[in-house]
Motif scaffolding. Structure first.
Motif, PDB file in Angstrom:
ATOM      1  N   TYR A 195      33.652  37.019  45.703  1.00 50.86           N
ATOM      2  CA  TYR A 195      32.958  36.051  44.572  1.00 50.86           C
ATOM      3  C   TYR A 195      33.119  34.561  45.276  1.00 50.86           C
ATOM      4  CZ  TYR A 195      32.565  41.277  43.113  1.00 50.86           C
ATOM      5  OH  TYR A 195      32.103  41.830  42.682  1.00 50.86           O
ATOM      6  N   LYS A 196      32.690  33.718  45.497  1.00 52.89           N
ATOM      7  CA  LYS A 196      33.260  32.585  46.010  1.00 52.89           C
ATOM      8  C   LYS A 196      32.414  31.624  44.795  1.00 52.89           C
ATOM      9  CE  LYS A 196      34.787  34.338  50.231  1.00 52.89           C
ATOM     10  NZ  LYS A 196      36.118  35.269  48.761  1.00 52.89           N
ATOM     11  N   ASP A 197      31.568  32.264  44.938  1.00 49.16           N
ATOM     12  CA  ASP A 197      30.810  30.960  43.666  1.00 49.16           C
ATOM     13  C   ASP A 197      31.445  30.907  42.580  1.00 49.16           C
ATOM     14  OD1 ASP A 197      30.362  34.296  42.964  1.00 49.16           O
ATOM     15  OD2 ASP A 197      28.614  33.865  40.928  1.00 49.16           O
ATOM     16  N   GLN A 198      32.299  32.193  41.547  1.00 44.55           N
ATOM     17  CA  GLN A 198      33.796  31.526  40.589  1.00 44.55           C
ATOM     18  C   GLN A 198      35.025  30.999  40.693  1.00 44.55           C
ATOM     19  OE1 GLN A 198      33.674  36.038  39.841  1.00 44.55           O
ATOM     20  NE2 GLN A 198      32.628  35.166  37.422  1.00 44.55           N
ATOM     21  N   ALA A 199      34.497  31.315  42.176  1.00 40.97           N
ATOM     22  CA  ALA A 199      36.186  30.219  42.583  1.00 40.97           C
ATOM     23  C   ALA A 199      35.674  28.745  42.936  1.00 40.97           C
ATOM     24  CB  ALA A 199      36.493  31.064  44.552  1.00 40.97           C
ATOM     25  N   ASP A 200      34.629  28.498  43.189  1.00 42.43           N
ATOM     26  CA  ASP A 200      34.131  27.076  43.207  1.00 42.43           C
ATOM     27  C   ASP A 200      33.510  27.111  41.336  1.00 42.43           C
ATOM     28  OD1 ASP A 200      33.547  26.775  45.984  1.00 42.43           O
ATOM     29  OD2 ASP A 200      32.023  27.394  46.098  1.00 42.43           O
ATOM     30  N   GLU A 201      33.721  27.423  40.693  1.00 41.10           N
ATOM     31  CA  GLU A 201      33.624  27.608  38.941  1.00 41.10           C
ATOM     32  C   GLU A 201      34.643  26.699  38.616  1.00 41.10           C
ATOM     33  OE1 GLU A 201      31.085  30.274  36.879  1.00 41.10           O
ATOM     34  OE2 GLU A 201      29.974  30.306  38.369  1.00 41.10           O
ATOM     35  N   MET A 202      35.734  28.197  39.154  1.00 38.46           N
ATOM     36  CA  MET A 202      36.984  27.512  38.792  1.00 38.46           C
ATOM     37  C   MET A 202      37.319  26.405  39.384  1.00 38.46           C
ATOM     38  SD  MET A 202      39.114  31.023  39.280  1.00 38.46           S
ATOM     39  CE  MET A 202      40.320  30.911  38.471  1.00 38.46           C
ATOM     40  N   ARG A 203      37.288  25.621  40.518  1.00 38.22           N
ATOM     41  CA  ARG A 203      37.225  24.148  41.336  1.00 38.22           C
ATOM     42  C   ARG A 203      36.884  23.506  40.668  1.00 38.22           C
ATOM     43  NH1 ARG A 203      36.348  27.691  46.474  1.00 38.22           N
ATOM     44  NH2 ARG A 203      37.897  27.944  46.957  1.00 38.22           N
ATOM     45  N   ALA A 204      35.437  23.876  40.115  1.00 34.21           N
ATOM     46  CA  ALA A 204      34.801  22.511  39.171  1.00 34.21           C
ATOM     47  C   ALA A 204      35.250  22.017  38.064  1.00 34.21           C
ATOM     48  CB  ALA A 204      33.475  22.890  39.230  1.00 34.21           C
ATOM     49  N   PHE A 205      35.639  23.342  37.019  1.00 35.47           N
ATOM     50  CA  PHE A 205      36.914  23.632  35.596  1.00 35.47           C
ATOM     51  C   PHE A 205      37.726  22.944  35.952  1.00 35.47           C
ATOM     52  CE2 PHE A 205      39.668  24.562  32.854  1.00 35.47           C
ATOM     53  CZ  PHE A 205      39.354  24.608  31.408  1.00 35.47           C
ATOM     54  N   ALA A 206      38.723  22.679  37.026  1.00 38.63           N
ATOM     55  CA  ALA A 206      39.476  22.120  37.433  1.00 38.63           C
ATOM     56  C   ALA A 206      39.716  20.618  37.259  1.00 38.63           C
ATOM     57  CB  ALA A 206      40.690  22.681  38.830  1.00 38.63           C
ATOM     58  N   LYS A 207      38.722  20.487  38.647  1.00 39.32           N
ATOM     59  CA  LYS A 207      38.575  18.700  38.152  1.00 39.32           C
ATOM     60  C   LYS A 207      38.121  18.137  37.580  1.00 39.32           C
ATOM     61  CE  LYS A 207      37.302  19.264  43.290  1.00 39.32           C
ATOM     62  NZ  LYS A 207      36.634  19.645  44.311  1.00 39.32           N
ATOM     63  N   ASP A 208      37.297  18.539  36.436  1.00 34.23           N
ATOM     64  CA  ASP A 208      36.763  18.481  35.070  1.00 34.23           C
ATOM     65  C   ASP A 208      37.803  17.859  34.334  1.00 34.23           C
ATOM     66  OD1 ASP A 208      34.590  17.147  33.245  1.00 34.23           O
ATOM     67  OD2 ASP A 208      35.271  19.595  32.491  1.00 34.23           O
ATOM     68  N   PHE A 209      38.742  19.079  34.274  1.00 33.95           N
ATOM     69  CA  PHE A 209      39.132  18.961  32.967  1.00 33.95           C
ATOM     70  C   PHE A 209      41.013  18.146  33.630  1.00 33.95           C
ATOM     71  CE2 PHE A 209      44.345  20.058  33.409  1.00 33.95           C
ATOM     72  CZ  PHE A 209      44.958  20.087  32.005  1.00 33.95           C
ATOM     73  N   PHE A 210      40.990  17.494  34.921  1.00 34.00           N
ATOM     74  CA  PHE A 210      42.214  16.231  35.356  1.00 34.00           C
ATOM     75  C   PHE A 210      41.186  15.042  35.094  1.00 34.00           C
ATOM     76  CE2 PHE A 210      44.163  14.079  38.032  1.00 34.00           C
ATOM     77  CZ  PHE A 210      45.822  14.622  37.622  1.00 34.00           C
ATOM     78  N   LYS A 211      39.886  14.983  34.900  1.00 35.54           N
ATOM     79  CA  LYS A 211      39.310  14.040  34.731  1.00 35.54           C
ATOM     80  C   LYS A 211      39.591  13.485  33.146  1.00 35.54           C
ATOM     81  CE  LYS A 211      34.473  11.940  35.231  1.00 35.54           C
ATOM     82  NZ  LYS A 211      33.032  12.044  35.003  1.00 35.54           N
ATOM     83  N   LYS A 212      38.896  14.297  32.477  1.00 39.25           N
ATOM     84  CA  LYS A 212      39.226  14.036  31.161  1.00 39.25           C
ATOM     85  C   LYS A 212      40.893  13.668  30.365  1.00 39.25           C
ATOM     86  CE  LYS A 212      35.332  17.332  29.850  1.00 39.25           C
ATOM     87  NZ  LYS A 212      35.293  18.598  29.075  1.00 39.25           N
ATOM     88  N   PHE A 213      42.010  14.505  31.675  1.00 37.77           N
ATOM     89  CA  PHE A 213      43.195  14.079  30.569  1.00 37.77           C
ATOM     90  C   PHE A 213      43.327  12.405  31.366  1.00 37.77           C
ATOM     91  CE2 PHE A 213      47.413  12.781  33.365  1.00 37.77           C
ATOM     92  CZ  PHE A 213      47.828  13.009  31.959  1.00 37.77           C
ATOM     93  N   GLN A 214      43.069  12.121  32.606  1.00 43.34           N
ATOM     94  CA  GLN A 214      43.030  11.159  32.922  1.00 43.34           C
ATOM     95  C   GLN A 214      42.792  10.163  32.322  1.00 43.34           C
ATOM     96  OE1 GLN A 214      41.364  11.389  36.988  1.00 43.34           O
ATOM     97  NE2 GLN A 214      43.260  11.250  38.101  1.00 43.34           N
ATOM     98  N   GLU A 215      40.969   9.847  32.246  1.00 44.63           N
ATOM     99  CA  GLU A 215      40.490   9.242  31.207  1.00 44.63           C
ATOM    100  C   GLU A 215      40.942   9.503  29.631  1.00 44.63           C
ATOM    101  OE1 GLU A 215      36.417  11.997  30.356  1.00 44.63           O
ATOM    102  OE2 GLU A 215      35.596  10.283  32.442  1.00 44.63           O
ATOM    103  N   LYS A 216      41.781  10.741  28.609  1.00 41.66           N
ATOM    104  CA  LYS A 216      42.543  10.198  27.961  1.00 41.66           C
ATOM    105  C   LYS A 216      44.076   9.104  28.238  1.00 41.66           C
ATOM    106  CE  LYS A 216      41.348  14.506  26.127  1.00 41.66           C
ATOM    107  NZ  LYS A 216      41.805  15.726  25.736  1.00 41.66           N
ATOM    108  N   GLN A 217      44.482   9.331  29.549  1.00 40.66           N
ATOM    109  CA  GLN A 217      45.169   8.741  29.893  1.00 40.66           C
ATOM    110  C   GLN A 217      45.179   7.287  29.884  1.00 40.66           C
ATOM    111  OE1 GLN A 217      49.331   9.570  31.464  1.00 40.66           O
ATOM    112  NE2 GLN A 217      48.003  10.455  28.986  1.00 40.66           N
ATOM    113  N   ALA A 218      44.011   6.617  30.783  1.00 41.63           N
ATOM    114  CA  ALA A 218      43.258   5.654  30.507  1.00 41.63           C
ATOM    115  C   ALA A 218      43.024   4.739  29.279  1.00 41.63           C
ATOM    116  CB  ALA A 218      42.322   5.513  31.781  1.00 41.63           C
ATOM    117  N   ALA A 219      42.057   5.372  28.251  1.00 36.69           N
ATOM    118  CA  ALA A 219      42.266   4.980  27.034  1.00 36.69           C
ATOM    119  C   ALA A 219      43.441   5.163  26.208  1.00 36.69           C
ATOM    120  CB  ALA A 219      41.576   5.890  25.942  1.00 36.69           C
TER     121      ALA A 219
END
Length: 115
Positions: free
Chosen positions: A88-112
């Motif tokens: 199920y490579k599609d689910q692995a890709d979804e997990m990667r996308a979630f991880a990237k979104d998680f980290f992006k939101k963290f960075q935005e909070k830190q910047a704010a």
């Protein structure tokens, strides 16, 4: 005949039983020296109970940005493992996308917060 590798984990606690230090070693590591860490996530699968058993620890001096990096990298590794272990490579890709979104939101909070 199979070989056995032993992993040892040492956790130093303060008077309140809060982790101050984490060190680990593995017998199949060439120099077998203790490696230090600020955090760890260890999971075991119990097939009888069909449940994950886990140990999550981090030292009291682990910074929030270190925790965010740790979680991001752990989630990416979990996605890689899932991709190798299942079809199920599609689910692995979804997990990667979630991880990237998680980290992006963290960075935005830190910047704010001006960090």
């Amino acid at each position: 005949m199979s070989t056995i590798s032993t992993i040892k984990i040492q956790v130093g606690l303060d008077d309140q039983k809060v982790p101050e230090s984490i060190a680990w070693s593995a017998t199949d590591n060439k120099d077998e020296r203790l490696m230090t860490a600020k955090g760890m996530i260890v999971s075991f699968w119990d097939p009888a109970e069909r449940a994950a058993l886990r140990i999550d620890l981090w030292t009291k001096d682990m910074m929030v940005d270190e925790m965010a990096d740790f979680f991001f990298q752990t989630m990416m590794t979990m996605a890689d493992t899932y991709a190798r272990a299942t079809p199920y490579k599609d689910q692995a890709d979804e997990m990667r996308a979630f991880a990237k979104d998680f980290f992006k939101k963290f960075q935005e909070k830190q910047a704010a917060e001006g960090k």
